[in-house]
Design a protein around this motif. Structure first.
Motif, PDB file in Angstrom:
ATOM      1  N   HIS A  50       0.815  -1.218   0.000  1.00 41.28           N
ATOM      2  CA  HIS A  50       0.000   0.000   0.000  1.00 41.28           C
ATOM      3  C   HIS A  50       0.851   1.271   0.000  1.00 41.28           C
ATOM      4  N   ALA A  51       2.167   1.125  -0.063  1.00 47.65           N
ATOM      5  CA  ALA A  51       3.079   2.249   0.179  1.00 47.65           C
ATOM      6  C   ALA A  51       2.934   3.373  -0.834  1.00 47.65           C
ATOM      7  N   TYR A  52       2.466   3.046  -2.034  1.00 49.81           N
ATOM      8  CA  TYR A  52       2.396   4.074  -3.080  1.00 49.81           C
ATOM      9  C   TYR A  52       0.976   4.547  -3.349  1.00 49.81           C
ATOM     10  N   GLN A  53       0.077   4.234  -2.435  1.00 52.70           N
ATOM     11  CA  GLN A  53      -1.238   4.866  -2.443  1.00 52.70           C
ATOM     12  C   GLN A  53      -1.130   6.197  -1.709  1.00 52.70           C
ATOM     13  N   ASP A  54      -2.030   7.107  -2.021  1.00 52.90           N
ATOM     14  CA  ASP A  54      -1.992   8.419  -1.379  1.00 52.90           C
ATOM     15  C   ASP A  54      -2.686   8.326  -0.016  1.00 52.90           C
ATOM     16  N   LYS A  55      -1.986   7.661   0.908  1.00 53.91           N
ATOM     17  CA  LYS A  55      -2.518   7.411   2.244  1.00 53.91           C
ATOM     18  C   LYS A  55      -1.450   7.685   3.295  1.00 53.91           C
ATOM     19  N   ALA A  56      -1.925   7.971   4.505  1.00 52.70           N
ATOM     20  CA  ALA A  56      -1.045   8.037   5.670  1.00 52.70           C
ATOM     21  C   ALA A  56      -1.015   6.656   6.334  1.00 52.70           C
ATOM     22  N   PHE A  57       0.114   6.332   7.001  1.00 50.60           N
ATOM     23  CA  PHE A  57       0.245   5.044   7.683  1.00 50.60           C
ATOM     24  C   PHE A  57       0.941   5.225   9.024  1.00 50.60           C
ATOM     25  N   PRO A  58       0.646   4.323   9.984  1.00 48.32           N
ATOM     26  CA  PRO A  58       1.357   4.367  11.262  1.00 48.32           C
ATOM     27  C   PRO A  58       2.841   4.051  11.081  1.00 48.32           C
ATOM     28  N   ILE A  59       3.685   4.752  11.861  1.00 52.93           N
ATOM     29  CA  ILE A  59       5.131   4.479  11.814  1.00 52.93           C
ATOM     30  C   ILE A  59       5.688   4.208  13.208  1.00 52.93           C
ATOM     31  N   GLY A  60       4.801   4.009  14.207  1.00 54.06           N
ATOM     32  CA  GLY A  60       5.255   3.777  15.574  1.00 54.06           C
ATOM     33  C   GLY A  60       5.151   5.040  16.411  1.00 54.06           C
ATOM     34  N   ALA A  61       5.160   4.846  17.728  1.00 56.91           N
ATOM     35  CA  ALA A  61       5.103   5.949  18.705  1.00 56.91           C
ATOM     36  C   ALA A  61       3.880   6.841  18.484  1.00 56.91           C
ATOM     37  N   SER A  62       2.776   6.222  18.038  1.00 57.51           N
ATOM     38  CA  SER A  62       1.508   6.924  17.788  1.00 57.51           C
ATOM     39  C   SER A  62       1.633   8.020  16.727  1.00 57.51           C
ATOM     40  N   GLN A  63       2.611   7.879  15.846  1.00 53.59           N
ATOM     41  CA  GLN A  63       2.836   8.850  14.786  1.00 53.59           C
ATOM     42  C   GLN A  63       2.510   8.221  13.433  1.00 53.59           C
ATOM     43  N   THR A  64       2.420   9.074  12.397  1.00 58.52           N
ATOM     44  CA  THR A  64       2.112   8.580  11.058  1.00 58.52           C
ATOM     45  C   THR A  64       3.065   9.193  10.040  1.00 58.52           C
ATOM     46  N   ILE A  65       3.196   8.500   8.906  1.00 58.87           N
ATOM     47  CA  ILE A  65       3.846   9.076   7.726  1.00 58.87           C
ATOM     48  C   ILE A  65       2.733   9.760   6.932  1.00 58.87           C
ATOM     49  N   SER A  66       2.979  10.994   6.515  1.00 59.57           N
ATOM     50  CA  SER A  66       1.935  11.786   5.863  1.00 59.57           C
ATOM     51  C   SER A  66       1.567  11.232   4.494  1.00 59.57           C
ATOM     52  N   HIS A  67       0.343  11.588   4.033  1.00 56.57           N
ATOM     53  CA  HIS A  67      -0.039  11.309   2.654  1.00 56.57           C
ATOM     54  C   HIS A  67       1.039  11.851   1.707  1.00 56.57           C
ATOM     55  N   PRO A  68       1.364  11.138   0.644  1.00 56.91           N
ATOM     56  CA  PRO A  68       2.291  11.688  -0.341  1.00 56.91           C
ATOM     57  C   PRO A  68       1.854  13.056  -0.866  1.00 56.91           C
ATOM     58  N   PHE A  69       0.538  13.264  -1.035  1.00 59.95           N
ATOM     59  CA  PHE A  69       0.079  14.568  -1.497  1.00 59.95           C
ATOM     60  C   PHE A  69       0.450  15.658  -0.501  1.00 59.95           C
ATOM     61  N   THR A  70       0.293  15.369   0.785  1.00 56.43           N
ATOM     62  CA  THR A  70       0.634  16.354   1.816  1.00 56.43           C
ATOM     63  C   THR A  70       2.121  16.674   1.783  1.00 56.43           C
ATOM     64  N   VAL A  71       2.952  15.645   1.659  1.00 56.29           N
ATOM     65  CA  VAL A  71       4.409  15.842   1.558  1.00 56.29           C
ATOM     66  C   VAL A  71       4.726  16.726   0.353  1.00 56.29           C
ATOM     67  N   ALA A  72       4.139  16.374  -0.794  1.00 54.33           N
ATOM     68  CA  ALA A  72       4.396  17.135  -2.019  1.00 54.33           C
ATOM     69  C   ALA A  72       3.892  18.567  -1.901  1.00 54.33           C
ATOM     70  N   PHE A  73       2.709  18.747  -1.316  1.00 48.61           N
ATOM     71  CA  PHE A  73       2.107  20.071  -1.201  1.00 48.61           C
ATOM     72  C   PHE A  73       2.959  20.974  -0.306  1.00 48.61           C
ATOM     73  N   GLN A  74       3.340  20.458   0.861  1.00 45.44           N
ATOM     74  CA  GLN A  74       4.173  21.268   1.755  1.00 45.44           C
ATOM     75  C   GLN A  74       5.515  21.593   1.113  1.00 45.44           C
ATOM     76  N   THR A  75       6.106  20.607   0.452  1.00 48.24           N
ATOM     77  CA  THR A  75       7.417  20.814  -0.168  1.00 48.24           C
ATOM     78  C   THR A  75       7.321  21.845  -1.290  1.00 48.24           C
ATOM     79  N   GLU A  76       6.263  21.770  -2.070  1.00 42.51           N
ATOM     80  CA  GLU A  76       6.058  22.738  -3.147  1.00 42.51           C
ATOM     81  C   GLU A  76       5.954  24.163  -2.583  1.00 42.51           C
ATOM     82  N   LEU A  77       5.248  24.313  -1.461  1.00 42.43           N
ATOM     83  CA  LEU A  77       5.129  25.637  -0.834  1.00 42.43           C
ATOM     84  C   LEU A  77       6.485  26.183  -0.380  1.00 42.43           C
ATOM     85  N   MET A  78       7.405  25.296  -0.045  1.00 40.31           N
ATOM     86  CA  MET A  78       8.717  25.727   0.457  1.00 40.31           C
ATOM     87  C   MET A  78       9.595  26.333  -0.633  1.00 40.31           C
ATOM     88  N   GLN A  79       9.372  25.923  -1.892  1.00 33.78           N
ATOM     89  CA  GLN A  79      10.192  26.396  -3.019  1.00 33.78           C
ATOM     90  C   GLN A  79      11.683  26.186  -2.754  1.00 33.78           C
TER      91      GLN A  79
END
Length: 215
Positions: A50-79
């Protein structure tokens, strides 16, 4: 032992990039970075299919890896430009860190959860991603000894915008931060001079809460 990056993974990444483009991501450098990074290696192997679906997943310590879209969107804003000094608040699995490293940024990343800090500290060099520094500490304080930064990205939901982070943005630099409870509103602050910021808002996103120092 790390799993391999196989043609099947590369094919799924290509489809993911096409999905991100359809959702409005335009920055070719960001898309190229995401196309090159084996996201499945930043997740528990049980999530590999499921790693390449646009989904968030648990990564331990009650945390998640963000949706790829969210990663891309934030990174795009950073320029991000090659050589930019960037501060990341919330290393997490290290996936966003890898995106920033791939873009040529000098990445300083702070993680509050020791379990994630230790695992990511080992993982990133194995995958040949080399941030300038990984720090176990309180993201609300930023990293004043290394400031100013061309960009600061916060990858957790902040209840407010920490003044320490604003103060560490270079003139002309950017702070990308989701603010609020559930959901958060994505904010972009661009520093125009010593005292002034332009603020923009970009709609609702969902993040785990940003944690303060327990001491």
């Amino acid at each position: 032992m790390l799993h391999k990056d196989l043609p099947k993974h590369q094919g799924k990444r290509k489809l993911l990039v096409e999905t991100l483009m359809k959702k409005g991501i335009k920055d070719t450098a960001v898309l190229t970075a995401i196309n090159s990074i084996p996201r499945h290696l930043f997740l528990d192997s049980s999530f590999e299919n499921h790693a390449y679906q646009d989904k968030a997943f648990p990564i331990g310590a009650s945390q998640t890896i963000s949706h790829p879209f969210t990663v891309a969107f934030q990174t795009e804003l950073m320029q991000v430009k090659k050589g930019d000094k960037v501060l990341e608040i919330g290393t997490g699995s290290g996936y966003q860190t890898a995106v920033l490293c791939t873009l040529g940024a000098k990445v300083y990343s702070i993680e509050r959860q020791q379990e994630l800090f230790k695992s990511t500290q080992k993982l990133l060099p194995k995958l040949n991603y080399r941030p300038k520094r990984l720090i176990f500490g309180d993201g609300y304080k930023g990293l004043p000894e290394e400031a100013p930064f061309q960009s600061i990205i916060v990858t957790a939901g902040a209840p407010f915008v920490p003044k320490a982070l604003l103060s560490q943005v270079a003139i002309g630099g950017r702070l990308v931060i989701p603010v609020g409870n559930d959901p958060q509103i994505m904010h972009l602050y661009i520093r125009t001079d010593e005292k002034t910021f332009q603020k923009q808002e970009f709609g609702e996103f969902r993040f785990v809460p940003m944690l303060a120092d327990k001491n």
